[in-house]
Design an enzyme around this catalytic site. Sequence first.
Site, PDB file in Angstrom:
ATOM      1  N   LYS A  35       0.844  -1.207   0.000  1.00  0.00           N
ATOM      2  CA  LYS A  35       0.000   0.000   0.000  1.00  0.00           C
ATOM      3  C   LYS A  35       0.880   1.259   0.000  1.00  0.00           C
ATOM      4  O   LYS A  35       2.082   1.184   0.296  1.00  0.00           O
ATOM      5  CB  LYS A  35      -0.916  -0.015   1.232  1.00  0.00           C
ATOM      6  N   ARG A 131     -10.181   0.215  15.518  1.00  0.00           N
ATOM      7  CA  ARG A 131     -10.057   1.084  14.356  1.00  0.00           C
ATOM      8  C   ARG A 131     -10.989   0.557  13.267  1.00  0.00           C
ATOM      9  O   ARG A 131     -11.844   1.261  12.780  1.00  0.00           O
ATOM     10  CB  ARG A 131      -8.590   1.103  13.891  1.00  0.00           C
ATOM     11  N   TYR A 257      18.487  28.700   8.034  1.00  0.00           N
ATOM     12  CA  TYR A 257      17.308  29.480   8.408  1.00  0.00           C
ATOM     13  C   TYR A 257      17.159  29.550   9.925  1.00  0.00           C
ATOM     14  O   TYR A 257      17.333  28.539  10.616  1.00  0.00           O
ATOM     15  CB  TYR A 257      16.039  28.824   7.852  1.00  0.00           C
ATOM     16  N   MET A 305      14.205  23.306   1.734  1.00  0.00           N
ATOM     17  CA  MET A 305      13.431  22.513   0.761  1.00  0.00           C
ATOM     18  C   MET A 305      14.346  21.639  -0.101  1.00  0.00           C
ATOM     19  O   MET A 305      14.043  20.480  -0.372  1.00  0.00           O
ATOM     20  CB  MET A 305      12.608  23.436  -0.134  1.00  0.00           C
TER      21      MET A 305
HETATM   22  C1  LIG Z   1      -0.375  -2.022   6.703  1.00  0.00           C
HETATM   23  C2  LIG Z   1      -0.948  -3.301   7.177  1.00  0.00           C
HETATM   24  C3  LIG Z   1      -0.137  -4.435   7.367  1.00  0.00           C
HETATM   25  C4  LIG Z   1       1.370  -4.395   7.239  1.00  0.00           C
HETATM   26  O1  LIG Z   1       1.943  -3.789   8.383  1.00  0.00           O
HETATM   27  P1  LIG Z   1       3.536  -3.707   8.571  1.00  0.00           P
HETATM   28  O2  LIG Z   1       3.730  -3.266   9.957  1.00  0.00           O
HETATM   29  O3  LIG Z   1       4.020  -2.740   7.561  1.00  0.00           O
HETATM   30  O4  LIG Z   1       4.055  -5.073   8.297  1.00  0.00           O
HETATM   31  C5  LIG Z   1      -0.750  -5.620   7.696  1.00  0.00           C
HETATM   32  N1  LIG Z   1      -2.095  -5.691   7.873  1.00  0.00           N
HETATM   33  C6  LIG Z   1      -2.890  -4.616   7.727  1.00  0.00           C
HETATM   34  C7  LIG Z   1      -4.348  -4.760   7.949  1.00  0.00           C
HETATM   35  C8  LIG Z   1      -2.347  -3.387   7.393  1.00  0.00           C
HETATM   36  O5  LIG Z   1      -3.148  -2.321   7.260  1.00  0.00           O
END
Ligand SMILES: *Cc1c(COP(=O)(O)O)cnc(C)c1O
Length: 362
Positions: A35, A131, A257, A305
């Site tokens: 992702k 969540r 800066y 930047m």
């Molecule tokens: C992002 C995610 C993972 C992977 O988590 P990592 O800590 O990057 O291995 C696994 N399961 C779900 C549901 C996630 O959202």
Amino acid sequence: MARPAQASLDLSALRHNVSHARTLAPHSKMMAVVKANAYGHGAAIIAAAIEEKVDALAVACIEEAMELRGAGITVPILLLQGVFEPDELITASENDLWLMIENEWQLSSLEQAKLASKVHCWLKIDTGMHRLGIDPADLEGFMARLSGCMNSHTDTVLCTHFASADNLHSDQTAQQLADFKRACKPYPSHLSAANSPALLGWPETHLDWVRPGYMLYGNSPFGQESHPSTEALRPVMTLSSGVISISQVATGEAVGYASTWIAERASVIATVTIGYGDGYPRNAKNGTPVLVNGQRARLVGRVSMDMITIDITDLKNVSIGDTVTLWGEGLPVAEVAHWSDTIGYELTTRMPARTSRIVTVD
Ligand SMILES: *Cc1c(COP(=O)(O)O)cnc(C)c1O
């Protein structure tokens, strides 16, 4: 000469990390999480490099999945948050995208959809993260409806997500695992719980499917805390750039800066062409480590930047054009994250498109 700021991607390290995950969880199927553009690495490049070594991939949403299908990736892809609109169900069924079901709305949308072919479903159970996911008390009803649903295959995977697996001293992971197994006991289904820290640190969580993301990119989810299972990991992304200027700064003079760093001795300052516009964190503090020709130096002054300034007073033989490593090979991203009040996940994930990804294979 082109501007040298770049993120090099070591695909041999990536494949090595996938094999390492397989070795640690030999009896589980593996879903690689790609992702958010593969945590900033570049989803199409990463997916193509590992698709033959994994059983499935996972992304956050259908746009990310379709980017991979467009790039020719054919393995199943799970949508970790399921769908947001009923129309997406048609696209999912046509493209072998698996669905996460985490609420009543998603289940009834699936029941009512008119699909040409059935989809594979994962059902998310909330065991304490609060969540996403259904209450364990509702599992029986969801399973009955899924098994009667014309649009879903009957091989539903039950899954949950850990809140504290990266804390090796917390008892929450064992508690969540026990609650998960108890809730799932009546169902002869496949189970999945482990993210990277659980895969690495909590072997009892492996179950039928592991879902690693971060560790595949070669970084330890335990931050700076050592754990034997992380020692074999090799960083995939190395962020580097080059020295473009070297200057002498007298005692008492400020750098950058807002003059946040004042020379306490006569100093030699190198300016490096990388900044927050290239994914280097602006909140990195004075003292954050960098590597110049493999030697450690320290960030001084604010991150701009497009540039940073580093103190090279104690280093020998630094010249314009020399390579500076910001993280990766020789300097764990977790260490830079620690100096920037964040985690390595965020640093790689927010790498902008501006920074070219250069693929290397050993
Ligand atoms: C992002 C995610 C993972 C992977 O988590 P990592 O800590 O990057 O291995 C696994 N399961 C779900 C549901 C996630 O959202």
